[in-house]
Motif scaffolding. Structure first.
Motif, mmCIF file in Angstrom:
data_model
loop_
_atom_site.group_PDB
_atom_site.id
_atom_site.type_symbol
_atom_site.label_atom_id
_atom_site.label_comp_id
_atom_site.label_asym_id
_atom_site.label_seq_id
_atom_site.Cartn_x
_atom_site.Cartn_y
_atom_site.Cartn_z
ATOM 1 N N GLU A 46 0.680 -2.012 1.161
ATOM 2 C CA GLU A 46 0.765 -0.888 2.096
ATOM 3 C C GLU A 46 0.479 -1.352 3.527
ATOM 4 N N MET A 47 -0.400 -2.320 3.680
ATOM 5 C CA MET A 47 -0.682 -2.858 5.010
ATOM 6 C C MET A 47 0.531 -3.626 5.550
ATOM 7 N N GLN A 48 1.232 -4.330 4.677
ATOM 8 C CA GLN A 48 2.444 -5.032 5.100
ATOM 9 C C GLN A 48 3.500 -4.038 5.584
ATOM 10 N N LYS A 49 3.649 -2.931 4.855
ATOM 11 C CA LYS A 49 4.599 -1.892 5.274
ATOM 12 C C LYS A 49 4.193 -1.310 6.636
ATOM 13 N N ALA A 50 2.909 -1.044 6.790
ATOM 14 C CA ALA A 50 2.418 -0.492 8.054
ATOM 15 C C ALA A 50 2.647 -1.476 9.202
ATOM 16 N N SER A 51 2.474 -2.759 8.923
ATOM 17 C CA SER A 51 2.699 -3.776 9.953
ATOM 18 C C SER A 51 4.160 -3.834 10.375
ATOM 19 N N LEU A 52 5.060 -3.701 9.419
ATOM 20 C CA LEU A 52 6.483 -3.703 9.753
ATOM 21 C C LEU A 52 6.841 -2.526 10.652
ATOM 22 N N ARG A 53 6.239 -1.372 10.382
ATOM 23 C CA ARG A 53 6.534 -0.175 11.174
ATOM 24 C C ARG A 53 5.881 -0.223 12.557
ATOM 25 N N PHE A 110 -12.598 2.261 9.682
ATOM 26 C CA PHE A 110 -12.788 1.688 8.352
ATOM 27 C C PHE A 110 -12.121 2.585 7.321
ATOM 28 N N ILE A 111 -11.413 1.958 6.402
ATOM 29 C CA ILE A 111 -10.771 2.676 5.304
ATOM 30 C C ILE A 111 -11.262 2.025 4.018
ATOM 31 N N VAL A 124 -12.931 6.421 6.487
ATOM 32 C CA VAL A 124 -12.089 7.303 5.692
ATOM 33 C C VAL A 124 -12.032 6.731 4.283
ATOM 34 N N SER A 125 -12.173 7.594 3.307
ATOM 35 C CA SER A 125 -12.106 7.193 1.909
ATOM 36 C C SER A 125 -10.758 7.612 1.336
ATOM 37 N N VAL A 126 -10.093 6.677 0.652
ATOM 38 C CA VAL A 126 -8.773 6.912 0.082
ATOM 39 C C VAL A 126 -8.793 6.515 -1.389
ATOM 40 N N SER A 127 -8.167 7.305 -2.221
ATOM 41 C CA SER A 127 -8.065 6.974 -3.641
ATOM 42 C C SER A 127 -7.112 5.808 -3.839
ATOM 43 N N ALA A 128 -7.458 4.908 -4.744
ATOM 44 C CA ALA A 128 -6.608 3.745 -5.030
ATOM 45 C C ALA A 128 -5.243 4.157 -5.558
ATOM 46 N N ALA A 129 -5.169 5.332 -6.148
ATOM 47 C CA ALA A 129 -3.908 5.777 -6.751
ATOM 48 C C ALA A 129 -2.997 6.501 -5.761
ATOM 49 N N LEU A 134 -2.902 6.392 1.747
ATOM 50 C CA LEU A 134 -3.313 5.147 2.398
ATOM 51 C C LEU A 134 -2.365 4.802 3.538
ATOM 52 N N GLN A 135 -1.064 4.935 3.307
ATOM 53 C CA GLN A 135 -0.071 4.615 4.324
ATOM 54 C C GLN A 135 -0.247 5.527 5.542
ATOM 55 N N ALA A 136 -0.459 6.802 5.306
ATOM 56 C CA ALA A 136 -0.632 7.760 6.405
ATOM 57 C C ALA A 136 -1.894 7.450 7.207
ATOM 58 N N VAL A 137 -2.983 7.172 6.525
ATOM 59 C CA VAL A 137 -4.246 6.871 7.207
ATOM 60 C C VAL A 137 -4.121 5.567 7.998
ATOM 61 N N LEU A 138 -3.469 4.562 7.415
ATOM 62 C CA LEU A 138 -3.251 3.289 8.115
ATOM 63 C C LEU A 138 -2.436 3.489 9.391
ATOM 64 N N GLN A 139 -1.332 4.220 9.264
ATOM 65 C CA GLN A 139 -0.469 4.453 10.425
ATOM 66 C C GLN A 139 -1.223 5.169 11.538
ATOM 67 N N GLN A 140 -1.991 6.197 11.167
ATOM 68 C CA GLN A 140 -2.753 6.943 12.175
ATOM 69 C C GLN A 140 -3.799 6.054 12.857
ATOM 70 N N ALA A 141 -4.475 5.236 12.066
ATOM 71 C CA ALA A 141 -5.516 4.360 12.624
ATOM 72 C C ALA A 141 -4.907 3.328 13.554
ATOM 73 N N ILE A 142 -3.801 2.725 13.153
ATOM 74 C CA ILE A 142 -3.143 1.713 13.983
ATOM 75 C C ILE A 142 -2.634 2.335 15.278
ATOM 76 N N GLN A 143 -2.007 3.508 15.174
ATOM 77 C CA GLN A 143 -1.497 4.190 16.376
ATOM 78 C C GLN A 143 -2.635 4.538 17.330
#
Length: 147
Positions: A46-53, A110-111, A124-129, A134-143
């Motif tokens: 998911e981090m790789q996908k976020a990095s590409l975006r 921190f996630i 932010v706490s995210v369920s592994a499933a 996770l993708q949404a939280v990552l994108q928001q944090a990076i932005q």
């Protein structure tokens, strides 16, 4: 006598290096790292996908030894010193170390991959499933850090 010179010009397109933003997102894992089938492997994907975006840089650091809070804290500190703007933690020790120390680094997001961790100002706490969450939280944090 006539000398003939033949020049063969090979033209290749210039290699274009990927242009990254100043934001770095980091993954802290237990000693298994990003082994297939682990929550860290899913988080890394998911981090790789976020990095590409977003064009944010990403890296990961597995702890060495047992997955305890005490053992994970120095590795967490390493990521903060590497100027990671977003830190994702998976595994018992890394999650506990992150949850217990996030307040010391108010400018870092921190996630933690653990549905049972309480939310904090910068944690932010995210369920592994839940990859979509996770993708949404990552994108928001990076932005937020790119702004």
């Amino acid at each position: 006598m006539v000398a003939v010179s033949l020049t063969l010009s090979l033209r290749s397109s210039p290699t274009r290096a990927r242009q990254y933003t100043a934001t770095t997102a980091c993954l802290l894992t237990d000693a298994t790292g990003t082994a297939p089938g682990t929550s860290a492997a899913t988080a890394w994907s998911e981090m790789q996908k976020a990095s590409l975006r977003s064009r944010a840089k990403i890296q990961y650091l597995p702890i060495n030894g047992p997955s305890t809070t005490q053992n994970a804290v120095p590795y967490l500190n390493t990521l903060t010193q590497r100027q990671c703007a977003v830190i994702v933690a998976t595994g018992t020790g890394p999650v506990a170390a992150t949850a217990g120390n996030a307040h010391r680094y108010p400018t870092i997001t921190f996630i933690v991959i653990d549905k049972d961790q309480p939310q904090q100002h910068n944690l932010v706490s995210v369920s592994a499933a839940n990859n979509a969450q996770l993708q949404a939280v990552l994108q928001q944090a990076i932005q937020r850090h790119d702004a």
